[in-house]
Structures are given as structure tokens and as C-alpha cells.
Scaffold this motif. Structure first.
Motif, mmCIF file in Angstrom:
data_model
loop_
_atom_site.group_PDB
_atom_site.id
_atom_site.type_symbol
_atom_site.label_atom_id
_atom_site.label_comp_id
_atom_site.label_asym_id
_atom_site.label_seq_id
_atom_site.Cartn_x
_atom_site.Cartn_y
_atom_site.Cartn_z
ATOM 1 N N PRO A 1 46.726 27.563 16.519
ATOM 2 C CA PRO A 1 46.298 27.384 18.110
ATOM 3 C C PRO A 1 45.740 26.098 18.577
ATOM 4 C CG PRO A 1 44.720 28.713 16.615
ATOM 5 C CD PRO A 1 45.765 28.305 15.771
ATOM 6 N N ASP A 2 45.219 25.351 17.693
ATOM 7 C CA ASP A 2 44.456 24.216 17.883
ATOM 8 C C ASP A 2 45.005 22.804 17.844
ATOM 9 O OD1 ASP A 2 44.243 24.730 15.365
ATOM 10 O OD2 ASP A 2 42.454 23.579 15.162
ATOM 11 N N ARG A 3 46.362 22.961 17.597
ATOM 12 C CA ARG A 3 47.225 21.790 17.148
ATOM 13 C C ARG A 3 47.122 20.594 18.476
ATOM 14 N NH1 ARG A 3 47.751 20.902 12.427
ATOM 15 N NH2 ARG A 3 48.968 22.276 10.775
ATOM 16 N N GLY A 4 46.478 19.387 17.824
ATOM 17 C CA GLY A 4 46.486 18.165 18.936
ATOM 18 C C GLY A 4 45.317 18.397 19.662
ATOM 19 N N ARG A 5 44.311 19.215 19.363
ATOM 20 C CA ARG A 5 43.206 19.487 20.183
ATOM 21 C C ARG A 5 41.872 19.412 19.001
ATOM 22 N NH1 ARG A 5 46.575 22.844 23.350
ATOM 23 N NH2 ARG A 5 46.019 24.443 21.923
ATOM 24 N N SER A 6 42.081 18.850 18.128
ATOM 25 C CA SER A 6 40.775 19.298 16.901
ATOM 26 C C SER A 6 39.888 18.126 17.463
ATOM 27 C CB SER A 6 41.340 18.593 15.650
ATOM 28 O OG SER A 6 41.672 17.319 15.484
ATOM 29 N N THR A 7 38.457 18.450 16.984
ATOM 30 C CA THR A 7 37.293 17.678 17.510
ATOM 31 C C THR A 7 36.533 17.170 16.282
ATOM 32 O OG1 THR A 7 36.026 19.802 17.259
ATOM 33 C CG2 THR A 7 36.941 19.147 19.566
ATOM 34 N N VAL A 8 36.912 17.470 15.165
ATOM 35 C CA VAL A 8 36.316 16.925 13.838
ATOM 36 C C VAL A 8 37.007 16.022 13.025
ATOM 37 C CG1 VAL A 8 34.828 17.841 11.981
ATOM 38 C CG2 VAL A 8 34.743 19.184 13.962
ATOM 39 N N CYS A 9 36.455 14.953 12.528
ATOM 40 C CA CYS A 9 36.938 14.252 11.660
ATOM 41 C C CYS A 9 35.690 13.302 10.954
ATOM 42 C CB CYS A 9 37.959 13.072 11.942
ATOM 43 S SG CYS A 9 37.533 12.079 13.140
ATOM 44 N N LEU A 10 35.823 12.781 9.798
ATOM 45 C CA LEU A 10 34.556 12.105 9.268
ATOM 46 C C LEU A 10 34.322 11.004 10.284
ATOM 47 C CD1 LEU A 10 35.562 12.261 5.452
ATOM 48 C CD2 LEU A 10 34.350 13.774 6.963
ATOM 49 N N PRO A 11 35.066 10.025 10.771
ATOM 50 C CA PRO A 11 34.603 8.765 11.670
ATOM 51 C C PRO A 11 33.827 9.395 12.822
ATOM 52 C CG PRO A 11 36.928 8.361 11.040
ATOM 53 C CD PRO A 11 36.542 9.601 10.436
ATOM 54 N N GLU A 12 34.246 10.767 13.434
ATOM 55 C CA GLU A 12 33.414 11.142 14.683
ATOM 56 C C GLU A 12 32.028 11.774 14.047
ATOM 57 O OE1 GLU A 12 34.136 11.020 18.004
ATOM 58 O OE2 GLU A 12 35.312 9.572 17.220
ATOM 59 N N MET A 13 32.023 12.182 12.761
ATOM 60 C CA MET A 13 30.489 12.853 12.515
ATOM 61 C C MET A 13 29.819 11.590 12.467
ATOM 62 S SD MET A 13 31.916 15.633 9.654
ATOM 63 C CE MET A 13 30.001 16.346 9.232
ATOM 64 N N ARG A 14 30.268 10.617 11.733
ATOM 65 C CA ARG A 14 29.345 9.368 11.541
ATOM 66 C C ARG A 14 28.797 8.706 12.817
ATOM 67 N NH1 ARG A 14 33.219 7.685 7.864
ATOM 68 N NH2 ARG A 14 32.677 8.558 5.749
#
Ligand SMILES: [Zn+2]
Length: 385
Positions: A39-52
Motif C-alpha cells: 500500500p505504501d509504494r513510492g511513499r516511504s518515510t524512513v531510511c538511514l540517511p533521514e534518521m541521521r
């Protein structure tokens, strides 16, 4: 300010969603264009660079694999516990690979926690910036290139993670629980959705089975934290009687604000406060505002903005009479993306806006720090002392 996120399904995203979380959010979204399997393809909000970028330097990261039940299978389940166990081994292997490449660090004791906190405190953090300006990150020695991807030539500031198991179906025998603990498993939520092997979860009813009671006893002996999130009400109250070790709720909101058994009643929150628990506020839209219909309601139509989460945090604080039991457990990669998160949240880096929102509500600097990370850090130090 350092943010502690008490609930992320990182390995599930890496292996089941086939997301390379070391890449920029733009690239991950781009790669999923046209895909419709989730359901969330192309709309993710989390990855390691964004966490940093958002200063989310510490998290509780899950292993998750359930088995199917004939009467109830709204979410995918494996046909056997052995298969589920194998799935969680794969997830652990992904975390290990992230450790080997310096991107993540497993935190499993007080010394490790102290070391990790020092590492992040000494690294120059970028100030929380606007959501999509992912090009200029100044964290530690490792920066991101112009596309927000990691610079592979440089050492990156590792994201600390405490290993958690969401739903215990994958634990074939108590020996497997022992083995998992040796490998760093520090928190377990016995159930997920519906009935489970050991306990009953969200939307189910009924207390612990004999097997489940043995399971809790073994958890307690090993010093594993009990995550009461997803326990059905019957199991919740029973667990409080049966288990005398450390208890938290990693991702859980307030039933008084959003009526549904997935959320906790004020009585449950009160009981948790009495047990010294910390409760992580979750950013899944349907748990934040009442009346959400999956796939129909949009953040815009519901007027859902990040500020809403402050109401859940504040309610826990009001019930407790202080700010020592509330934290963040975003669940932002829990099988949903921007279609089901606050409208003004682009990525997980926007969690960095929560401290200022709390301050605007009259919370002191000290209280804001507690909610951002201090409460979960204190909880872990006490649990591991
Ligand atoms: Zn969950």
C-alpha cells in the motif's frame, strides 16, 4: 536534540519491501514508481540517511514474522513457526550487515548505551531543517552526497538499535528464545494482530495460554523487556500480574482520543505508569485521529498534522502527573507511508519538530528532553543495571 524512536520495522522493510535503507528517500521512492504490491509504494518515510538527518540516533528495531491462523489472517502469516523463525534469522542478518558496514550498532547493555550516547553527543548534529532539503547534512564524519545518499568513502555515524521481536510466533521453543537473547534480543511483544502462539493480540480476546505463561517466565529470567503493545486487554492485565520484570509499550496511543482496542485506556496507562513503563507515541494516522478509514481517508481530508501526536503524549503525561513516562515509537515504516502519516511529515527526520511543539505547549526543556529520548534511556539503564 537526540530522538529515540522506540519502534521501527527496518529489517522488514529491507527484506520484504526490498528497500535499500542506506539510499536516499528520493531514490527509494523513485525505485518504487508504478509498483502496487504494497500500500505504501513510492511513499516511504524512513531510511538511514533521514534518521541521521533528524537526529534519530537510537531506536528499537524489530524482527517480525507471524504465523497464519485460520480464523484470522488480515496480515500475512507463515505456515509454520519454523518458517517464521527462519524469517527473523534473515532480518537479524540484515542488521548484522548494517553493523559490519558501520551504519548501525546493536545496543544490548548499559556500557554500550553509554558509549553510543557519548558518540552522538560529541558528533556535531545538523539543526533540524525543512523536510525535503536532504542535500546538506553535517553529521559526524560521514555526510551524504547531493542526492542524500551516503558517502561510502567515509565512516558514518552509526544508528544505535535495540533488538525487539514484534509478536513471538517465531520462537519455536524456549531454547530459541535463549538463543535469540544471546544474539542481542532485548524486548519482546508476545502478540501482534489476532491470536498468536503465546498470547492474543489486537482485535483478539482471551488470556495467556499455558505456553504463554511459560514464555513470560522465561523472558523474565533472561531479563527481556516485556513490550505490552498489541496485547489484547485480557492478556494485558494478565501480563501485569504474571510478569514482574521491566515493561514498556513501544508504540501505543490513547483510547480516550481514538476509540479502538489497539489503543490503551486511561486505566491501562495508569497501571503502566505505576510499573515505571515508558509509552511510545505512534504516528500511524488511524491511531492518531478517530474515524480513519484505510485507503479512503487522507491526511489532508482528516486535517491530520504532526501536532496531533502531542495530544497523545500530553494525555499520558497528564495521567502520570509528570513527563517521565512518555516517548516516541513512531512505527513510521510499519507497512504504511505518506498516505497514512501526518500531512506535514515528509520523512522520519521531521520527528525533530516534536521537541519545539512540546515546548510551545508549555513543556520545560528538561521535560522535552525526557520525551525525546531521556525516558527510554533511563528505562534501559534501570532495566540493564
Ligand atoms: Zn505494531
Amino acid at each position: 536534540m537526540l530522538i529515540f524512536d522506540a519502534h521501527l520495522d527496518l529489517a522488514m522493510n529491507a527484506l520484504e519491501w526490498n528497500r535499500d535503507l542506506t539510499r536516499s528517500i528520493d531514490e527509494i521512492r523513485q525505485r518504487e514508481k508504478g509498483m502496487t504490491d504494497k500500500p505504501d509504494r513510492g511513499r516511504s518515510t524512513v531510511c538511514l540517511p533521514e534518521m541521521r538527518r533528524g537526529g534519530i540516533g537510537l531506536c528499537v528495531a524489530t524482527q517480525i514474522a507471524r504465523i497464519e491462523h485460520n480464523a484470522y489472517s488480515p496480515v500475512f502469516g507463515w505456515r509454520s513457526q519454523e518458517q517464521a523463525w527462519a524469517q527473523t534469522r534473515g532480518q537479524l542478518a540484515w542488521y548484522r550487515t548494517m553493523e559490519e558496514t558501520g551504519r548501525m550498532a546493536q545496543i544490548k547493555d548499559s556500557d554500550g548505551l553509554e558509549r553510543h550516547l557519548r558518540l552522538w553527543a560529541e558528533a556535531p548534529l545538523s539543526s533540524p531543517s525543512s523536510p525535503s532539503s536532504s542535500s546538506s547534512i553535517q553529521i559526524g564524519a560521514g555526510n551524504n552526497d547531493q542526492n542524500g545518499n551516503e558517502d561510502h568513502r567515509e565512516q558514518k555515524l552509526p544508528i544505535g538499535y535495540i533488538l525487539n521481536l514484534e509478536g513471538a510466533d517465531s520462537i519455536v521453543t524456549l531454547k530459541h528464545l535463549e538463543r535469540a537473547h544471546e544474539q542481542g534480543l532485548r524486548a519482546v511483544g508476545p502478540a501482534h494482530y489476532g491470536p498468536g502462539v503465546y498470547a492474543n493480540g489486537t482485535d483478539a480476546t482471551g488470556g495467556f495460554k499455558a505456553k504463554g505463561r511459560e514464555f513470560l517466565k522465561e523472558m523474565q529470567q533472561l531479563g527481556i523487556i516485556l513490550d505490552v503493545t498489541h496485547l489484547c486487554d485480557d492478556c494485558f492485565w494478565e501480563a501485569l500480574d504474571l510478569f514482574s520484570g521491566p515493561i514498556w509499550a513501544s508504540h501505543q496511543n490513547c483510547r480516550a482520543l481514538v476509540p479502538h482496542n489497539r489503543q490503551f485506556s486511561d486505566e491501562q496507562i495508569k497501571a503502566l505508569v505505576g510499573r515505571g513503563a515508558v509509552i511510545g507515541a505512534a504516528l500511524d494516522a488511524w491511531m492518531m485521529v478517530p474515524g480513519w478509514v484505510r485507503g479512503k481517508t487522507t491526511p489532508q481530508s482528516a486535517g491530520l498534522i504532526l501536532e496531533k501526536i502531542i495530544e497523545h503524549i500530553d494525555r499520558v503525561c497528564q495521567i502520570a502527573g509528570n513527563a517521565r513516562h512518555s516517548g516516541i515509537g513512531s512505527d513510521l515504516d510499519g507497512a504504511f507511508g505518506r498516505e497514512q502519516t501526518p500531512a506535514d511529515l515528509d520523512t522520519i527526520a521531521d520527528l525533530a519538530c516534536i521537541p519545539a511543539m512540546l515546548k510551545a505547549r508549555g513543556y520545560s526543556e528538561e521535560e522535552v528532553t525526557l520525551v525525546a529520548h531521556g525516558n527510554f534511556v533511563r528505562f534501559l539503564k534501570e532495566a540493564w543495571s
